[in-house]
Design a protein around this motif. Sequence first.
Motif, mmCIF file in Angstrom:
data_model
loop_
_atom_site.group_PDB
_atom_site.id
_atom_site.type_symbol
_atom_site.label_atom_id
_atom_site.label_comp_id
_atom_site.label_asym_id
_atom_site.label_seq_id
_atom_site.Cartn_x
_atom_site.Cartn_y
_atom_site.Cartn_z
ATOM 1 N N PHE A 51 19.153 32.446 39.037
ATOM 2 C CA PHE A 51 18.988 31.883 37.706
ATOM 3 C C PHE A 51 20.120 32.337 36.791
ATOM 4 O O PHE A 51 20.312 33.531 36.545
ATOM 5 C CB PHE A 51 17.635 32.319 37.126
ATOM 6 N N LEU A 52 20.919 31.365 36.338
ATOM 7 C CA LEU A 52 22.051 31.607 35.434
ATOM 8 C C LEU A 52 23.120 32.511 36.040
ATOM 9 O O LEU A 52 23.994 33.006 35.334
ATOM 10 C CB LEU A 52 21.569 32.213 34.100
ATOM 11 N N TYR B 153 23.588 36.783 44.427
ATOM 12 C CA TYR B 153 22.361 36.690 43.632
ATOM 13 C C TYR B 153 21.310 35.817 44.309
ATOM 14 O O TYR B 153 20.189 35.713 43.811
ATOM 15 C CB TYR B 153 22.691 36.125 42.247
ATOM 16 N N SER B 154 21.677 35.206 45.411
ATOM 17 C CA SER B 154 20.712 34.427 46.191
ATOM 18 C C SER B 154 21.115 34.487 47.657
ATOM 19 O O SER B 154 22.269 34.797 47.987
ATOM 20 C CB SER B 154 20.655 32.969 45.722
#
Length: 281
Positions: free
Chosen positions: A166-167, A178-179
């Motif tokens: 997210f963002l 981040y993912s």
Amino acid sequence: MNETGTANHGTNGTRGKTARPPLWLTVLALAAFAALIALGVWQIERRTWKLALIDRVEQRVHATAQPILSPAAWPAVSTANDEYRHVTVTGRFLHDRETLVQAVTEEGAGYWVLTPLRRDDGTLVLINRGFVPSERRDASTRQDGNPQGQVDITGLLRMTEPKGGFLRTNDPVHDRWYSRDVAAIAAARGLHDVAPFFIDADAAPPTGSGPIGGLTVIRFPNNHLIYALTWFALAFMLAGKLFVTFGGGLFRRRRFVHEPAGGSDATARRTGSDAGTIEPT
């Protein structure tokens, strides 16, 4: 007297009339009513779908673990048919190719440890071995928790998470993740023949300072009934307003107003001896 009587007659004649909104506003109100009903029905359908999804996932999670599909079937793996399927896979970890993905769990903030598992046929599957806190980011602090040799991994099949969180966008150049984007991680680590999904490892007995598995969160928000009731309530409120505007006069009682014979507009109104007028209430 006639002029006065005529003027009063005109005033009283418009007393019972109700101002009607313009045609475009009426059409807009009816369209809004239809749209609100449609949204309510759609939310009911979404709720039915969501309940079926939750039931399907629950069955997959608690089913006996089965070997993952063969590489020939990997392109057909999908969220609808396979995500959260309980699977098992055997191979050897490539600990020197691990990737850390930022995570926030019930254990606190830290990282997921994604490590490639090489199978006997040479294909690779990314394994999310679990969570480590920030102070154990460096692999040298948890060497005793890295199993060597062939291992059997059981866990939940998960679909790739492309691009980032997210963002936040994954930054392979600076090794910031981040993912769990399988394709991007494979490219950054120079991996080939990698499955297009990863596996969240089940919880296992503690092994030194190794990652903590079994922290997969399975949560499907299901507020569709509340949304449906909200849309229906708005639709019925609008319908009530339309009824008052257009239909209220049809059911309005009429009352008889008796006027004295000497009233100022008696001449204009009277149709018989000592007659009165009918006015809406």
